[in-house]
Design an enzyme around this catalytic site. Structure first.
Site, PDB file in Angstrom:
ATOM      1  N   ARG A  48      29.487  42.015  30.615  1.00  0.00           N
ATOM      2  CA  ARG A  48      30.615  42.561  31.372  1.00  0.00           C
ATOM      3  C   ARG A  48      31.579  43.326  30.479  1.00  0.00           C
ATOM      4  O   ARG A  48      32.178  44.306  30.912  1.00  0.00           O
ATOM      5  CB  ARG A  48      31.338  41.431  32.115  1.00  0.00           C
ATOM      6  CG  ARG A  48      30.533  40.929  33.311  1.00  0.00           C
ATOM      7  CD  ARG A  48      31.110  39.660  33.927  1.00  0.00           C
ATOM      8  NE  ARG A  48      32.544  39.661  34.067  1.00  0.00           N
ATOM      9  CZ  ARG A  48      33.193  39.601  35.233  1.00  0.00           C
ATOM     10  NH1 ARG A  48      32.522  39.547  36.365  1.00  0.00           N
ATOM     11  NH2 ARG A  48      34.507  39.579  35.263  1.00  0.00           N
ATOM     12  N   ARG A  59      36.385  57.653  31.234  1.00  0.00           N
ATOM     13  CA  ARG A  59      37.748  58.190  31.181  1.00  0.00           C
ATOM     14  C   ARG A  59      37.908  59.142  30.002  1.00  0.00           C
ATOM     15  O   ARG A  59      38.577  60.164  30.114  1.00  0.00           O
ATOM     16  CB  ARG A  59      38.779  57.069  31.066  1.00  0.00           C
ATOM     17  CG  ARG A  59      39.120  56.438  32.360  1.00  0.00           C
ATOM     18  CD  ARG A  59      39.858  57.413  33.295  1.00  0.00           C
ATOM     19  NE  ARG A  59      40.143  56.745  34.523  1.00  0.00           N
ATOM     20  CZ  ARG A  59      39.532  56.992  35.674  1.00  0.00           C
ATOM     21  NH1 ARG A  59      38.612  57.924  35.763  1.00  0.00           N
ATOM     22  NH2 ARG A  59      39.861  56.325  36.747  1.00  0.00           N
ATOM     23  N   HIS A  62      36.580  62.343  31.038  1.00  0.00           N
ATOM     24  CA  HIS A  62      37.532  63.009  31.927  1.00  0.00           C
ATOM     25  C   HIS A  62      38.644  63.692  31.138  1.00  0.00           C
ATOM     26  O   HIS A  62      39.174  64.721  31.553  1.00  0.00           O
ATOM     27  CB  HIS A  62      38.145  62.018  32.926  1.00  0.00           C
ATOM     28  CG  HIS A  62      37.182  61.528  33.942  1.00  0.00           C
ATOM     29  ND1 HIS A  62      37.304  60.287  34.537  1.00  0.00           N
ATOM     30  CD2 HIS A  62      36.076  62.082  34.490  1.00  0.00           C
ATOM     31  CE1 HIS A  62      36.315  60.109  35.387  1.00  0.00           C
ATOM     32  NE2 HIS A  62      35.558  61.190  35.378  1.00  0.00           N
ATOM     33  N   SER A  90      34.412  37.496  21.428  1.00  0.00           N
ATOM     34  CA  SER A  90      34.252  36.663  20.230  1.00  0.00           C
ATOM     35  C   SER A  90      34.285  37.460  18.942  1.00  0.00           C
ATOM     36  O   SER A  90      34.651  36.942  17.885  1.00  0.00           O
ATOM     37  CB  SER A  90      32.918  35.916  20.293  1.00  0.00           C
ATOM     38  OG  SER A  90      31.825  36.825  20.126  1.00  0.00           O
ATOM     39  N   SER A 150      36.234  36.351  32.123  1.00  0.00           N
ATOM     40  CA  SER A 150      36.854  37.242  33.114  1.00  0.00           C
ATOM     41  C   SER A 150      38.225  37.753  32.686  1.00  0.00           C
ATOM     42  O   SER A 150      38.522  38.937  32.812  1.00  0.00           O
ATOM     43  CB  SER A 150      36.973  36.554  34.475  1.00  0.00           C
ATOM     44  OG  SER A 150      35.698  36.369  35.047  1.00  0.00           O
ATOM     45  N   GLU A 153      37.845  40.416  29.992  1.00  0.00           N
ATOM     46  CA  GLU A 153      37.253  41.655  30.520  1.00  0.00           C
ATOM     47  C   GLU A 153      38.263  42.437  31.371  1.00  0.00           C
ATOM     48  O   GLU A 153      38.396  43.647  31.217  1.00  0.00           O
ATOM     49  CB  GLU A 153      36.003  41.308  31.332  1.00  0.00           C
ATOM     50  CG  GLU A 153      34.916  40.695  30.473  1.00  0.00           C
ATOM     51  CD  GLU A 153      34.123  39.601  31.158  1.00  0.00           C
ATOM     52  OE1 GLU A 153      33.307  38.972  30.463  1.00  0.00           O
ATOM     53  OE2 GLU A 153      34.330  39.347  32.367  1.00  0.00           O
ATOM     54  N   ASP A 161      43.011  51.399  29.824  1.00  0.00           N
ATOM     55  CA  ASP A 161      43.744  52.355  30.670  1.00  0.00           C
ATOM     56  C   ASP A 161      45.081  52.717  30.023  1.00  0.00           C
ATOM     57  O   ASP A 161      45.539  53.858  30.128  1.00  0.00           O
ATOM     58  CB  ASP A 161      43.956  51.791  32.074  1.00  0.00           C
ATOM     59  CG  ASP A 161      42.743  51.987  32.974  1.00  0.00           C
ATOM     60  OD1 ASP A 161      41.846  52.788  32.623  1.00  0.00           O
ATOM     61  OD2 ASP A 161      42.688  51.343  34.042  1.00  0.00           O
TER      62      ASP A 161
END
Length: 186
Positions: A48, A59, A62, A90, A150, A153, A161
């Site tokens: 993930r 991005r 872009h 990790s 999770s 990620e 971003d």
């Protein structure tokens, strides 16, 4: 029923806010500088985390920055002056450690986003963003209600971003201009 089970989204948002408030803005700026100075940017990650890195490569494209995902059939070789950015909770994933060492031996710059700055990948990195989140490995410093990695990620995607916003600021590129690099065969 626990409060978390009854309202998981507010609980996740609180975890993200707590984690992201601890990310050093100077580290974000330093990564942006390395990206601007690189000939080509290569991104890598496993599982993930790798998906978050793929989103970042898109991005960068872009933004008009030459970026590749390591392992894709159209990815060229890395060379001196290029940047390899690795996302690894990790910082010890064997294949990614090997990649970082190889990139460094070819005089490419290594950068990392990780939970463990003192990890093998972290120690090879010229630029590092420390994300103080839980990973799938037991014994990490942050606890999370979410499974496995999770929180890392999600945080990594938002941190990247933020890097994009820094890159837009430094290059003077606006979001509407980026649309010209958007896929158009869909």
């Amino acid at each position: 029923m626990t409060a978390t089970a009854a309202a998981p989204i507010p609980a996740i948002l609180l975890e993200l806010q707590r984690t992201l408030q601890s990310v050093d803005e100077l580290q974000i700026n330093k990564l942006a500088e390395h990206i601007i100075g690189a000939g080509t940017v290569f991104v890598a990650g496993a599982g993930r985390s790798g998906l978050m890195m793929r989103a970042f490569a898109m991005r960068l494209m872009h933004l008009g920055i030459r970026a590749y995902v390591v392992g894709e059939t159209v990815t060229p070789g890395i060379a001196a002056g290029d940047l390899l950015l690795i996302g690894s909770g990790s910082g010890e994933t064997k294949g990614l450690v090997s990649m970082a060492s190889k990139a460094q031996s070819l005089q490419a710059t290594v950068a990392a986003i990780t939970v463990v700055p003192e990890s093998t990948i972290g120690s090879l990195a010229a630029a590092l963003i420390h994300v103080p989140a839980a990973t799938k490995e037991a014994g990490t410093t942050a606890a999370s209600i979410q499974p496995m990695g999770s929180l890392f990620e999600q945080s990594m995607l938002l941190v990247l971003d933020a890097v994009v916003l820094r890159l837009m600021e430094r290059t003077g590129l606006r979001a509407d201009a980026m649309f010209g690099n958007h896929a158009n065969l869909e």
